[in-house]
Structures are given as C-alpha cells and as structure tokens.
Design a protein around this motif. Structure first.
Motif, PDB file in Angstrom:
ATOM      1  N   UNK A 254       0.829  -1.210   0.000  1.00 12.82           N
ATOM      2  CA  UNK A 254       0.000   0.000   0.000  1.00 12.82           C
ATOM      3  C   UNK A 254       0.865   1.262   0.000  1.00 12.82           C
ATOM      4  N   UNK A 255       1.947   1.241   0.761  1.00 12.90           N
ATOM      5  CA  UNK A 255       2.848   2.387   0.804  1.00 12.90           C
ATOM      6  C   UNK A 255       3.462   2.643  -0.566  1.00 12.90           C
ATOM      7  N   UNK A 256       3.835   1.568  -1.264  1.00 13.13           N
ATOM      8  CA  UNK A 256       4.463   1.705  -2.576  1.00 13.13           C
ATOM      9  C   UNK A 256       3.518   2.339  -3.577  1.00 13.13           C
ATOM     10  N   UNK A 257       2.263   1.920  -3.564  1.00 12.88           N
ATOM     11  CA  UNK A 257       1.263   2.525  -4.446  1.00 12.88           C
ATOM     12  C   UNK A 257       1.106   4.013  -4.124  1.00 12.88           C
ATOM     13  N   UNK A 258       1.026   4.339  -2.838  1.00 17.06           N
ATOM     14  CA  UNK A 258       0.875   5.738  -2.427  1.00 17.06           C
ATOM     15  C   UNK A 258       2.092   6.569  -2.828  1.00 17.06           C
ATOM     16  N   UNK A 259       3.295   6.011  -2.655  1.00 18.70           N
ATOM     17  CA  UNK A 259       4.510   6.729  -3.034  1.00 18.70           C
ATOM     18  C   UNK A 259       4.567   6.962  -4.542  1.00 18.70           C
ATOM     19  N   UNK A 260       4.152   5.968  -5.319  1.00 18.65           N
ATOM     20  CA  UNK A 260       4.129   6.133  -6.774  1.00 18.65           C
ATOM     21  C   UNK A 260       3.212   7.294  -7.160  1.00 18.65           C
ATOM     22  N   UNK A 261       2.042   7.336  -6.570  1.00 20.22           N
ATOM     23  CA  UNK A 261       1.107   8.410  -6.900  1.00 20.22           C
ATOM     24  C   UNK A 261       1.638   9.783  -6.465  1.00 20.22           C
ATOM     25  N   UNK A 262       2.344   9.785  -5.338  1.00 14.01           N
ATOM     26  CA  UNK A 262       2.824  11.059  -4.797  1.00 14.01           C
ATOM     27  C   UNK A 262       4.061  11.590  -5.516  1.00 14.01           C
ATOM     28  N   UNK A 263       4.915  10.699  -5.996  1.00  9.60           N
ATOM     29  CA  UNK A 263       6.229  11.132  -6.495  1.00  9.60           C
ATOM     30  C   UNK A 263       6.468  10.899  -7.981  1.00  9.60           C
ATOM     31  N   UNK A 264       5.643  10.086  -8.621  1.00  6.94           N
ATOM     32  CA  UNK A 264       5.918   9.772 -10.023  1.00  6.94           C
ATOM     33  C   UNK A 264       4.874  10.310 -10.992  1.00  6.94           C
ATOM     34  N   UNK A 265       3.661  10.518 -10.529  1.00  4.98           N
ATOM     35  CA  UNK A 265       2.602  10.976 -11.430  1.00  4.98           C
ATOM     36  C   UNK A 265       2.542  12.496 -11.522  1.00  4.98           C
TER      37      UNK A 265
END
Length: 265
Positions: A254-265
């Motif tokens: 769950x953290x990885x999905x959240x980090x992707x949305x926060x830092x890559x999109x």
C-alpha cells in the motif's frame, strides 16, 4: 520482489484490493508456487503479468557453462509464455572469473541473443536488456548504460529485442534523456521500472534500492521522458530492500502505491 515476504496468493489479493492491474514476477517464487498454479492464480485474479525476471547471464567463456545458460533462458522463455507475459527481462552477466575483457563479454551477449531469437519469436516473448548501474559491471552486468543496451538491441528487430529503463540504474547518466528518446523512436522500451537511490548505500549494495521518494531520483522527470518517447506500457516498482522485507508486506504494498502516486505521477 518488492514484497517477497508475501506468498503469491497474498500478493495477488493485495494487488486486486489496491486496484493494481498487473504484476512483474520473478522466476524463483513462480517455481516455488508452481508455474501452472501461478498462471492460474494471476489469471483468476484478473491480473496481467507485465514481465518475467530474469533471464541472461550470457558472458561465460566455457562452452558447457554457455550452453547451460542458453538452456536456462529457453526455459525462461517457455515460462514467460505460460504466464502470459510478452517480456523476459535480461540481466546480461558480469565478467567471467579472471577476465578483464568487457568488449568480449558484450559480444558474447550479442551471440546469445542471436541464438535465442528464434525460440523467443516462437513463444511470442520479447527479450528486454536491462542496463545495470556500473557498480555491477564486474559481477552481474557488463551492460551499464542505455547507450550500451541499445547498441546490442539495435542488431535485432525492435519487436524482438528491446531495453528496460530502470531509474535505479540510470538516474546518474547525463545521456539518458537522449537514450530514452532513441529507444522510444525505435520502439525498444519494453519495460519501465522504478526504484530510488539512497545514500549511504547499505552493506551489500544489491539490496540497497530505496522506496520511491526516499532518495535522489527525479521520478516525475523519468515518467515524463518515457511517456514523451511514446511508451504506454506498465510501470513496475522493483525494490530490493532488507528493511522493506522485514515489514508487513501488505503495508509495504500500500505504501508503494501511495509513493508512486505522490512522487511519479
């Protein structure tokens, strides 16, 4: 591998609950769960297998070792086809013991690709050369830059041999923007993977990939460049990190999905 503490059924369930549509698999957990059982598991979960990792290790000089590596890669291509993915990621191999011949090692990679191409085409699977950070050149991968990977891939049809753009391995290279643009123009971006570069590196740098947002990589820049190059495929997060593996796997997912949305999109 980001959450290798999870069983494949736990992983599939967690991905579905988070709305993640695909998963990049490694051969070892697939073998442990069973190839047919894994194919059935992901199919029943409605997941796409984005890539299978890994093939490669083509640089041996001894004929018997070389033949064994080619046989293993043919098996990996068979496994990829069974899992329904069109991409086998290649870690090409380091220098043989006692050798300092980088150029000779790279030529053996090209020879191996040529030998595997008919089997790959038969199975409908692409070969994706992953350049690894130069610190791995001696023992794991003599292909250290996107330019080097494209020079090898360029000897073969783009629909059969391409490259992996992995932020952990390429973030440092001032030529990477040109390489991404070239790879996109040639239709050779076969996979896009994310991991951060954190310092100081832990002992045993193989397991030093940082969670997205914890280090030096500009993920939005990479995402923008890769998409501008025409890539519309899946984005994978691949983290080798002892600290993450020691935590609850579903929490890390769950953290990885959240980090992707926060830092890559």
């Amino acid at each position: 591998m980001t959450v290798r503490q999870l069983s494949l059924p736990e992983l599939a369930k967690g991905l579905v609950e988070l709305g993640v549509p695909g998963v990049g698999l490694w051969r070892e957990p697939v073998a442990a769960h069973g190839l047919a059982a894994t194919a059935r598991l992901v199919r029943d979960a409605g997941l796409r297998v984005t890539t299978l990792c890994r093939g490669g290790f083509f640089t041996a000089e001894e004929p018997a070792e070389r033949a064994a590596a080619l046989d293993d890669n043919r098996a990996a291509l068979d496994e990829a086809a069974e899992l329904g993915t069109d991409t086998l990621v290649l870690v090409s191999g380091g220098l043989p013991p006692g050798s300092r011949d980088l150029f000779g090692a790279r030529e053996r990679i090209a020879d191996a690709l040529a030998e595997l191409l008919p089997h790959a085409a038969e199975r409908g699977v692409r070969l994706a050369i992953e350049p690894l950070h130069p610190m791995y050149a001696a023992d794991r991968c003599v292909v250290s830059s996107l330019d080097q990977a494209l020079a090898l891939a360029g000897r073969f049809p783009a629909e059969r041999v391409g490259v992996v753009v992995d932020t952990y391995h390429l973030w440092w290279d001032d030529r990477v923007a040109d390489g991404i643009a070239r790879a996109g123009a040639e239709g050779r971006i076969h996979s896009f993977q994310l991991a951060d570069w954190t310092t100081p590196l832990p002992e045993g740098v193989l397991n030093g990939r940082g969670q997205i947002g914890d280090g030096a990589v500009d993920f939005r820049w990479f995402d923008r460049e890769v998409r501008a190059a025409g890539y519309t495929g899946p984005v994978e997060v691949e983290l080798f990190n002892e600290g993450l593996w020691a935590r609850d796997g579903l929490e890390v997912l769950a953290e990885t999905v959240a980090r992707y949305r926060a830092h890559a999109l």
